[in-house]
Motif scaffolding. Structure first.
Motif, PDB file in Angstrom:
ATOM      1  N   ALA A 219       0.838  -1.207   0.000  1.00 23.16           N
ATOM      2  CA  ALA A 219       0.000   0.000   0.000  1.00 23.16           C
ATOM      3  C   ALA A 219       0.869   1.252   0.000  1.00 23.16           C
ATOM      4  O   ALA A 219       0.504   2.273  -0.592  1.00 23.16           O
ATOM      5  N   ALA A 220       2.029   1.195   0.672  1.00 25.46           N
ATOM      6  CA  ALA A 220       2.952   2.333   0.653  1.00 25.46           C
ATOM      7  C   ALA A 220       3.503   2.543  -0.757  1.00 25.46           C
ATOM      8  O   ALA A 220       3.614   3.691  -1.227  1.00 25.46           O
ATOM      9  N   GLU A 221       3.831   1.453  -1.427  1.00 24.80           N
ATOM     10  CA  GLU A 221       4.325   1.560  -2.802  1.00 24.80           C
ATOM     11  C   GLU A 221       3.248   2.125  -3.721  1.00 24.80           C
ATOM     12  O   GLU A 221       3.535   2.885  -4.650  1.00 24.80           O
ATOM     13  N   LEU A 222       2.006   1.745  -3.463  1.00 23.53           N
ATOM     14  CA  LEU A 222       0.894   2.303  -4.235  1.00 23.53           C
ATOM     15  C   LEU A 222       0.868   3.820  -4.105  1.00 23.53           C
ATOM     16  O   LEU A 222       0.706   4.531  -5.106  1.00 23.53           O
ATOM     17  N   TRP A 223       1.062   4.330  -2.884  1.00 22.29           N
ATOM     18  CA  TRP A 223       0.988   5.779  -2.678  1.00 22.29           C
ATOM     19  C   TRP A 223       2.202   6.509  -3.220  1.00 22.29           C
ATOM     20  O   TRP A 223       2.114   7.699  -3.548  1.00 22.29           O
ATOM     21  N   VAL A 224       3.319   5.811  -3.333  1.00 27.04           N
ATOM     22  CA  VAL A 224       4.462   6.390  -4.045  1.00 27.04           C
ATOM     23  C   VAL A 224       4.067   6.634  -5.503  1.00 27.04           C
ATOM     24  O   VAL A 224       4.336   7.704  -6.074  1.00 27.04           O
ATOM     25  N   ARG A 225       3.408   5.645  -6.098  1.00 30.76           N
ATOM     26  CA  ARG A 225       2.973   5.799  -7.497  1.00 30.76           C
ATOM     27  C   ARG A 225       1.870   6.847  -7.619  1.00 30.76           C
ATOM     28  O   ARG A 225       1.814   7.595  -8.611  1.00 30.76           O
ATOM     29  N   MET A 226       0.978   6.915  -6.633  1.00 26.99           N
ATOM     30  CA  MET A 226      -0.066   7.939  -6.639  1.00 26.99           C
ATOM     31  C   MET A 226       0.559   9.338  -6.606  1.00 26.99           C
ATOM     32  O   MET A 226       0.122  10.258  -7.318  1.00 26.99           O
ATOM     33  N   LYS A 227       1.577   9.487  -5.776  1.00 27.27           N
ATOM     34  CA  LYS A 227       2.260  10.777  -5.666  1.00 27.27           C
ATOM     35  C   LYS A 227       2.905  11.150  -6.992  1.00 27.27           C
ATOM     36  O   LYS A 227       2.806  12.295  -7.451  1.00 27.27           O
ATOM     37  N   GLU A 228       3.570  10.199  -7.620  1.00 22.63           N
ATOM     38  CA  GLU A 228       4.205  10.450  -8.920  1.00 22.63           C
ATOM     39  C   GLU A 228       3.163  10.813  -9.967  1.00 22.63           C
ATOM     40  O   GLU A 228       3.386  11.687 -10.817  1.00 22.63           O
ATOM     41  N   ASN A 229       2.021  10.149  -9.920  1.00 20.59           N
ATOM     42  CA  ASN A 229       0.962  10.426 -10.892  1.00 20.59           C
ATOM     43  C   ASN A 229       0.381  11.831 -10.705  1.00 20.59           C
ATOM     44  O   ASN A 229       0.023  12.496 -11.680  1.00 20.59           O
ATOM     45  N   ALA A 230       0.300  12.283  -9.450  1.00 20.66           N
ATOM     46  CA  ALA A 230      -0.235  13.619  -9.176  1.00 20.66           C
ATOM     47  C   ALA A 230       0.711  14.704  -9.682  1.00 20.66           C
ATOM     48  O   ALA A 230       0.275  15.819 -10.009  1.00 20.66           O
ATOM     49  N   GLY A 231       2.007  14.390  -9.743  1.00 18.75           N
ATOM     50  CA  GLY A 231       2.978  15.327 -10.301  1.00 18.75           C
ATOM     51  C   GLY A 231       3.103  16.633  -9.559  1.00 18.75           C
ATOM     52  O   GLY A 231       3.337  17.695 -10.154  1.00 18.75           O
ATOM     53  N   GLY A 232       2.920  16.610  -8.239  1.00 18.72           N
ATOM     54  CA  GLY A 232       3.087  17.828  -7.443  1.00 18.72           C
ATOM     55  C   GLY A 232       1.906  18.768  -7.487  1.00 18.72           C
ATOM     56  O   GLY A 232       2.010  19.935  -7.062  1.00 18.72           O
ATOM     57  N   ASN A 233       0.778  18.300  -7.989  1.00 14.77           N
ATOM     58  CA  ASN A 233      -0.402  19.165  -8.099  1.00 14.77           C
ATOM     59  C   ASN A 233      -1.354  19.070  -6.908  1.00 14.77           C
ATOM     60  O   ASN A 233      -2.412  19.685  -6.915  1.00 14.77           O
ATOM     61  N   ALA A 234      -1.004  18.293  -5.904  1.00 13.14           N
ATOM     62  CA  ALA A 234      -1.879  18.132  -4.746  1.00 13.14           C
ATOM     63  C   ALA A 234      -1.900  19.408  -3.906  1.00 13.14           C
ATOM     64  O   ALA A 234      -0.875  20.088  -3.766  1.00 13.14           O
ATOM     65  N   PRO A 235      -3.058  19.753  -3.319  1.00 17.89           N
ATOM     66  CA  PRO A 235      -3.129  20.948  -2.467  1.00 17.89           C
ATOM     67  C   PRO A 235      -2.396  20.715  -1.152  1.00 17.89           C
ATOM     68  O   PRO A 235      -2.074  19.578  -0.795  1.00 17.89           O
ATOM     69  N   ALA A 236      -2.122  21.804  -0.439  1.00 15.23           N
ATOM     70  CA  ALA A 236      -1.523  21.679   0.890  1.00 15.23           C
ATOM     71  C   ALA A 236      -2.430  20.818   1.764  1.00 15.23           C
ATOM     72  O   ALA A 236      -3.660  20.899   1.674  1.00 15.23           O
ATOM     73  N   GLU A 237      -1.819  19.994   2.630  1.00 15.21           N
ATOM     74  CA  GLU A 237      -2.603  19.052   3.431  1.00 15.21           C
ATOM     75  C   GLU A 237      -3.687  19.749   4.249  1.00 15.21           C
ATOM     76  O   GLU A 237      -4.813  19.257   4.356  1.00 15.21           O
ATOM     77  N   ILE A 238      -3.385  20.911   4.814  1.00 15.50           N
ATOM     78  CA  ILE A 238      -4.335  21.596   5.685  1.00 15.50           C
ATOM     79  C   ILE A 238      -5.587  22.035   4.931  1.00 15.50           C
ATOM     80  O   ILE A 238      -6.649  22.243   5.522  1.00 15.50           O
ATOM     81  N   LEU A 239      -5.481  22.167   3.601  1.00 16.79           N
ATOM     82  CA  LEU A 239      -6.622  22.587   2.781  1.00 16.79           C
ATOM     83  C   LEU A 239      -7.233  21.432   2.000  1.00 16.79           C
ATOM     84  O   LEU A 239      -8.059  21.633   1.119  1.00 16.79           O
TER      85      LEU A 239
END
Length: 273
Positions: A219-239
């Motif tokens: 599941a951790a490896e899955l989220w590594v791939r999810m992060k790569e797929n998002a390409g840095g476009n995720a909002p700040a965690e607090i928002l």
């Protein structure tokens, strides 16, 4: 209605809402809307969704979604029965469908109605990844997160009503209250509430996938791939409604040994990657 009466009603509701118990954490949860209302509505919406989208049938991917979903549901039944919640799933009508859609998404409605989009399959990259997503989504349903979100939303509305009644004779301060309440209740309450649900579903999901014979660290490896797929476009965690990928990866790594230890209680000793 006078302010005193509004606040009294609001207070009574606050004390009355904690009437359900999360079977995985033992904590009291918000339950203003009963499952007897939620499940029929969820089932109807699910059928409507399927009728409006292209459901993939009789392919290896579709069969894999169903097979893994069945493993996860059996694991959930075993866990709940062993921990004093026999019959907890009596109103569930499990269904697993793959839908043709490029979105990187999957979800489980209350009552066990599951959809995977084809767009998520390149990221799941096989059974263990699918099990990680499946366990997480099923965990949302098992922990009644939908019920809690609906209940919290109702409380948020009640708070707004109470504030507007309090400032009904003072339009300027009423506007100040509405602006502050809108931001404060969202960023300070509703978003953290949603993030806590996501983390809880991650943790429960690890146990379910481990009990189904899959390595929870995947599941951790899955989220590594999810992060790569998002390409840095995720909002700040607090928002955001979700924890950051880095937070999830760290949490999953710290919880994985616990999930495997729980699975071993049920005779599961090997974990597929």
């Amino acid at each position: 209605m006078k302010l005193k009466k509004v606040l009294s009603i609001f207070t009574i509701v606050l004390f009355a809402v904690a009437c359900s118990t999360n079977p995985f954490t033992g904590k009291k949860t918000l339950a203003l809307v009963p499952n007897s209302q939620i499940l029929p509505m969820a089932f109807q919406q699910y059928e409507q969704f399927l009728s409006e989208n292209k459901v993939v049938k009789n392919t290896s991917d579709a069969r894999m979604i169903t097979a893994i979903g069945q493993k996860i549901s059996i694991a959930a039944e075993r866990y709940l029965t062993a921990n004093g919640y026999a019959g907890y799933l009596k109103d569930y009508a499990w269904e697993y469908n793959l839908v043709e859609d490029p979105a990187v998404n999957a979800w489980c409605m209350p009552g066990g109605k599951i959809v995977f989009y084809t767009g998520i399959l390149p990221i799941t990259q096989g059974e263990a990844g699918i099990a990680a997503v499946m366990g997480h989504e099923v965990a949302h349903a098992l922990a009644n997160h939908g019920q809690q979100r609906m209940s919290a939303g109702q409380l948020q509305v009640l708070g707004a009503v109470a504030g507007n009644v309090a400032f009904s004779k003072d339009p300027k301060n009423q506007q100040i209250f509405n602006d502050a309440y809108g931001i404060g209740s969202s960023v300070g309450v509703m978003l953290p509430f949603s993030r806590s649900h996501e983390s809880e579903a991650d943790r429960i999901g690890l146990t379910l996938m481990a009990m189904s014979g899959y390595e929870p660290l995947e599941a951790a490896e899955l989220w590594v791939r999810m992060k790569e797929n998002a390409g840095g476009n995720a909002p700040a965690e607090i928002l955001s409604t979700h924890p950051s990928s880095d937070t999830r990866i760290s949490n999953i790594k710290s919880w994985s040994a616990e999930a495997k230890a729980e699975a071993r209680k049920y005779g599961v000793t090997s974990f597929k990657r």
